[in-house]
Every structure is written in structure tokens, then in C-alpha cells.
Design a protein around this motif. Structure first.
Motif, short mmCIF file in Angstrom:
data_model
loop_
_atom_site.label_atom_id
_atom_site.label_comp_id
_atom_site.label_asym_id
_atom_site.label_seq_id
_atom_site.Cartn_x
_atom_site.Cartn_y
_atom_site.Cartn_z
N LEU A 133 0.81 -1.22 0.00
CA LEU A 133 0.00 0.00 0.00
C LEU A 133 0.84 1.27 0.00
CD1 LEU A 133 -2.75 -1.05 2.58
CD2 LEU A 133 -3.00 -0.89 0.11
N TYR A 134 2.02 1.21 0.64
CA TYR A 134 2.86 2.40 0.76
C TYR A 134 4.13 2.32 -0.09
CZ TYR A 134 -0.07 4.34 4.42
OH TYR A 134 -1.12 4.89 5.11
N VAL A 152 -9.91 -2.76 -16.49
CA VAL A 152 -8.88 -3.74 -16.11
C VAL A 152 -7.50 -3.10 -16.09
CG1 VAL A 152 -8.38 -4.61 -18.43
CG2 VAL A 152 -8.19 -6.14 -16.47
N GLU A 153 -7.31 -2.07 -16.91
CA GLU A 153 -6.02 -1.39 -16.94
C GLU A 153 -5.73 -0.67 -15.63
OE1 GLU A 153 -3.93 -1.90 -19.20
OE2 GLU A 153 -5.19 -2.80 -20.76
N GLU A 154 -6.79 -0.32 -14.90
CA GLU A 154 -6.58 0.36 -13.62
C GLU A 154 -5.90 -0.57 -12.62
OE1 GLU A 154 -10.31 1.89 -12.28
OE2 GLU A 154 -10.71 2.99 -14.13
N SER A 155 -6.26 -1.84 -12.64
CA SER A 155 -5.63 -2.78 -11.71
C SER A 155 -4.15 -2.95 -12.03
CB SER A 155 -6.35 -4.13 -11.75
OG SER A 155 -6.23 -4.74 -13.02
N PHE A 156 -3.82 -3.04 -13.33
CA PHE A 156 -2.42 -3.16 -13.72
C PHE A 156 -1.66 -1.87 -13.40
CE2 PHE A 156 -3.94 -6.26 -17.19
CZ PHE A 156 -3.79 -7.33 -16.33
N GLY A 157 -2.29 -0.73 -13.69
CA GLY A 157 -1.64 0.55 -13.42
C GLY A 157 -1.35 0.73 -11.94
N GLY A 203 -1.10 -1.68 -9.69
CA GLY A 203 -0.12 -2.68 -9.27
C GLY A 203 1.30 -2.29 -9.63
N LYS A 204 1.48 -1.67 -10.79
CA LYS A 204 2.83 -1.31 -11.21
C LYS A 204 3.30 0.02 -10.63
CE LYS A 204 2.82 -3.99 -15.50
NZ LYS A 204 3.05 -3.99 -16.96
N THR A 205 2.38 0.93 -10.40
CA THR A 205 2.76 2.24 -9.87
C THR A 205 2.88 2.23 -8.35
OG1 THR A 205 1.63 3.31 -11.72
CG2 THR A 205 2.16 4.69 -9.83
N VAL A 206 1.92 1.61 -7.69
CA VAL A 206 1.89 1.60 -6.23
C VAL A 206 2.37 0.26 -5.67
CG1 VAL A 206 0.41 1.83 -4.19
CG2 VAL A 206 -0.02 3.25 -6.21
N GLY A 207 1.94 -0.82 -6.29
CA GLY A 207 2.15 -2.15 -5.73
C GLY A 207 3.48 -2.81 -6.04
N LEU A 208 4.45 -2.06 -6.56
CA LEU A 208 5.83 -2.56 -6.75
C LEU A 208 5.94 -3.65 -7.81
CD1 LEU A 208 6.68 -2.83 -2.94
CD2 LEU A 208 7.56 -1.08 -4.49
N LEU A 209 5.03 -3.67 -8.79
CA LEU A 209 5.08 -4.71 -9.82
C LEU A 209 5.74 -4.25 -11.11
CD1 LEU A 209 1.53 -6.35 -9.52
CD2 LEU A 209 3.70 -7.19 -8.60
N ARG A 210 6.11 -2.99 -11.20
CA ARG A 210 6.72 -2.53 -12.45
C ARG A 210 8.04 -3.26 -12.71
NH1 ARG A 210 5.44 1.29 -15.64
NH2 ARG A 210 4.04 2.23 -14.11
N LYS A 211 8.82 -3.45 -11.68
CA LYS A 211 10.05 -4.23 -11.76
C LYS A 211 10.03 -5.18 -10.57
CE LYS A 211 14.43 -5.10 -13.02
NZ LYS A 211 14.87 -5.54 -14.35
N LEU A 212 9.91 -6.47 -10.87
CA LEU A 212 9.77 -7.45 -9.80
C LEU A 212 10.99 -7.46 -8.89
CD1 LEU A 212 8.21 -10.33 -11.92
CD2 LEU A 212 7.02 -8.86 -10.29
N ALA A 240 -5.06 -8.52 -4.23
CA ALA A 240 -5.92 -8.48 -3.04
C ALA A 240 -5.85 -7.10 -2.40
CB ALA A 240 -5.49 -9.56 -2.05
N ALA A 241 -4.64 -6.51 -2.36
CA ALA A 241 -4.49 -5.16 -1.82
C ALA A 241 -5.24 -4.15 -2.69
CB ALA A 241 -3.01 -4.80 -1.74
N TYR A 242 -5.18 -4.35 -4.01
CA TYR A 242 -5.93 -3.46 -4.91
C TYR A 242 -7.43 -3.55 -4.62
CZ TYR A 242 -8.15 -1.79 -9.19
OH TYR A 242 -8.95 -1.12 -10.09
N ASN A 243 -7.93 -4.75 -4.42
CA ASN A 243 -9.35 -4.92 -4.10
C ASN A 243 -9.71 -4.21 -2.79
OD1 ASN A 243 -9.98 -6.38 -6.39
ND2 ASN A 243 -9.86 -8.37 -5.39
N LEU A 244 -8.82 -4.27 -1.82
CA LEU A 244 -9.08 -3.59 -0.55
C LEU A 244 -9.20 -2.08 -0.76
CD1 LEU A 244 -6.66 -5.51 1.85
CD2 LEU A 244 -9.16 -5.48 1.98
N VAL A 245 -8.34 -1.53 -1.59
CA VAL A 245 -8.41 -0.09 -1.87
C VAL A 245 -9.71 0.24 -2.59
CG1 VAL A 245 -7.31 1.80 -3.14
CG2 VAL A 245 -5.90 0.16 -1.89
N ARG A 246 -10.10 -0.61 -3.55
CA ARG A 246 -11.37 -0.39 -4.26
C ARG A 246 -12.55 -0.47 -3.29
NH1 ARG A 246 -12.85 1.98 -8.27
NH2 ARG A 246 -14.50 0.50 -8.76
#
Length: 361
Positions: free
Chosen positions: A71-72, A311-316, A318-327, A344-350
Motif C-alpha cells: 500500500l505504501y 482492467v487497466e486500472e488494476s495493472f496501473g 499494481g505497477k505504480t503503487v504495488g511494486l510490480l513494475r520491476k519485480l 488483493a491489496a488493490y481490491n481492498l483499496v477499491r
């Protein structure tokens, strides 16, 4: 009047952590969604630990800390432990007292890896979805599927033939000088020595090829919540295969379901497989589409095409906030765990946002 700086620090504090966190802080809403899920995971937690021995990090606190990391956007476990040491908000959310010692980063990482064996991310993801389902926030008829590439934690220098020497005459063995000029590099002849399960892939024609993993999500169209995830090695057919796999995860129902997707899925084999599962394909039409007016004339088709962009919002996120842009991890199994937990964290925010505006209450 100018205030005077106190010359002596106060040694004791009589303000509880609970009082320091504002009542309208966003983490309070997320905590209210997370806490009912954790008791459901208790049997899984118990199966991962011995009945005797030295006590480990409580798995509930471990999971809350991992959630804060997503989240942070905390880049590493070491930074997360540093934040837990002095960040009172983090201590409150995780459940650590003001004077409780913080775990060593290595200990934290080892305990996190233990959760991988118990499929905790999948169970936590399902628990969050039950929270959404109990508030009637999930659609069971209309969905969207899409995939994305996750850049692996491996460099191009690590991608070489299996029989290539591991080191050469170089003044810097840790970062050797490598020239790829004139070489044909493909997944058939090369493997990354850093992450052997990653594959060379690119997003489109003319794009740079990178070592990656293929990740896909199934999104329900009512409120844009992710209901299923999949991670595999990328290939020419991986994205379509994952879409069929995700569709099969949904329980059978009497009526038909619709599935929106972009034109990359407009393939005869995919449409045939989808219809075999009882789904109606609402795909964007490609140049030689086999979809015709029997599908596209309905108002629901236009709605699916509009909603599928969510669906692009979940990817966006995840990569911007959720540290998925570079594993930051290696291996398909661990990447799958991290991706599922991040969604799951994205769903919590939604859910926090939806409940905050009065939806599902």
C-alpha cells in the motif's frame, strides 16, 4: 508570542497509539476489511508452524506488514522494518506496541517465504472477495480479462546459452562487459542464470524485449474488482491460455456469462474454448473477426467494451503503487504469490473507496 523550544525531551508518553491515528484515516477502513479475514486463515497458519520451539513472527502481523509494504510502496523488507521501527501508523496497523522490538529483515523474509507453502495469498485474496460478496458488490455475469508483462528481476546479461561459461576474463566479474551485437537470442537457445523461469518477451512489434512473466486477471464489471489471477512464463499463446484458465475458475451457473477483452483475444480457438465453458465472448473485433452481428448488435456488447477498460486500472495501480513494475523476487511460484497478494491489496483499496461513498453499505 514566540514559543520556546523545550530543553529536555519527555521520557514517557501517555497517548495511546489508537488515539494518534485519526478516525477518518484510510487505513482504518482497510483494517476493518482485513481483520475479519485473518481469523479465517488461522487454520492455515497453524498448519505451517510446529507446536513447540521458539515463537516466530505472528503470521497475522506478518501479513499486515506485507500489506503495508504494498500500500505504501516500500521497496524492500529492510526499509519496511525501518518504517516499523519509527512509524507509529505502521506500528498501529501491524499490531506492535510502542516499545515492541522490530524484527530483523532476514527473519521477516524467511517467515514471509513460509506463507508461500500454505497458499496464504490465495486464501487472503478469497477472503477479501467474500467481504465484497457479503456487500453485494460482485457481478457473477459480466467479466473482463486482460494480461500484462511483469519485468523479471534479471538482467539481459544473465540471458545466455546454458553451456556458456559462467565467467570470463573480465576486470569486473560482478558486472562483466557483454556485447550482444550479431547474436540471435531466443527462449529456445538461452536462459537467464539469475531467474531461469523468466522468458524474453515484448509488448508489441518494435518494442524492446525484456525478461518477463505473463500475468492475467479476471475482473468483474460491476465495480472493477479482481476475482481471479494467473501467472506463467510468457509465450505466444500464454495470455489466451490464461484467459481460458481464469474463466474455468468461476463456478458453473444456469445463465450465460459475458467476457470482455481486447482484439488480441479475437481468435477462433479462444472463442471456441470460451463458448465451451458457457461464456459469451464480448471481444473487440480484429481485422478478421469471426464475431458478427449476432453478438455485437446487443447493448450488452457495447457495455462490455466500455467496462473492459477498467482492467487497466488494476495493472496501473499494481505497477505504480504495488511494486510490480520491476519485480523484486524470482521464480514463477513466488511471483504468482506476490501478484495475487498485490491484487488483493488493490481490491481492498477499491472496497474502501466504494464503501466510503456509500456503495454496498
Amino acid at each position: 508570542m514566540r514559543g520556546a523550544e523545550p530543553g529536555q525531551r519527555v521520557m514517557f508518553s501517555y497517548v495511546d497509539l489508537e488515539q494518534r491515528v485519526p478516525g477518518d484515516h484510510p487505513l482504518r477502513a482497510i483494517q476493518a476489511l482485513v481483520e475479519p479475514v485473518l481469523p479465517e486463515l488461522s487454520p492455515r497458519f497453524a498448519a505451517l508452524y510446529a507446536e513447540s520451539g521458539r515463537p516466530s513472527i505472528p503470521p497475522e502481523q506478518l501479513l499486515r506488514a506485507l500489506l503495508l509494504q504494498v500500500l505504501y510502496t516500500v521497496r524492500s523488507e529492510r526499509q519496511l522494518m525501518e518504517q516499523l521501527d519509527y512509524n507509529l501508523l505502521f506500528r498501529w496497523f501491524v499490531g506492535l506496541g510502542m516499545d515492541a522490538p522490530v524484527w530483523h529483515p532476514t527473519t521477516f523474509s524467511k517467515n514471509r517465504d513460509r506463507l508461500l507453502a500454505g497458499q496464504i495469498a490465495e486464501a487472503f485474496f478469497a477472503g477479501v472477495l467474500r467481504q465484497a460478496g457479503s456487500r453485494a458488490l460482485l457481478s457473477h455475469e459480466h467479466f473482463t480479462v486482460d494480461g500484462t508483462l511483469l519485468e523479471a528481476w534479471a538482467s539481459q546479461k544473465s540471458f545466455r546459452p546454458p553451456d556458456a561459461p559462467t565467467s570470463g576474463n573480465d576486470d569486473d566479474p560482478g558486472n562483466p562487459t557483454v556485447s550482444f551485437r550479431g547474436q540471435r537470442r531466443s527462449n529456445a537457445t538461452h536462459r537467464s542464470v539469475t531467474d531461469p523461469e523468466a522468458r524474453l518477451a515484448k509488448k508489441g512489434v518494435g518494442k524492446e524485449a525484456k525478461l518477463s512473466y505473463q500475468a492475467s486477471v479476471l475482473l468483474e464489471n460491476r465495480h472493477g474488482l479482481v476475482v481471479a489471477t494467473a501467472v506463467s512464463a510468457p509465450s505466444g499463446t500464454a495470455e489466451v491460455e490464461q484467459a481460458i484458465e481464469l474463466g474455468a475458475t468461476q463456478a458453473p451457473r444456469a445463465g450465460r456469462r459475458t467476457l470482455g477483452a481486447d482484439k488480441g483475444y479475437d481468435q477462433r480457438s479462444f472463442i471456441t474454448g470460451l463458448r465451451g465453458l458457457g461464456w459469451t465472448p464480448h471481444l473487440a473485433q480484429g481485422p478478421a473477426s469471426i464475431l458478427d452481428g449476432r453478438t455485437t448488435r446487443h447493448a450488452g456488447y457495447a457495455t462490455s467494451q466500455q467496462r473492459r477498460k477498467r482492467v487497466e486500472e488494476s495493472f496501473g495501480w499494481g505497477k505504480t503503487v504495488g511494486l510490480l513494475r520491476k519485480l523484486r523476487h524470482r521464480g514463477r511460484e513466488l511471483i504468482d504469490w506476490i501478484f495475487t497478494f498485490t491484487m488483493a491489496a488493490y481490491n481492498l483499496v477499491r472496497l474502501r473507496t466504494l464503501i466510503g461513498v456509500g456503495v454496498g453499505t
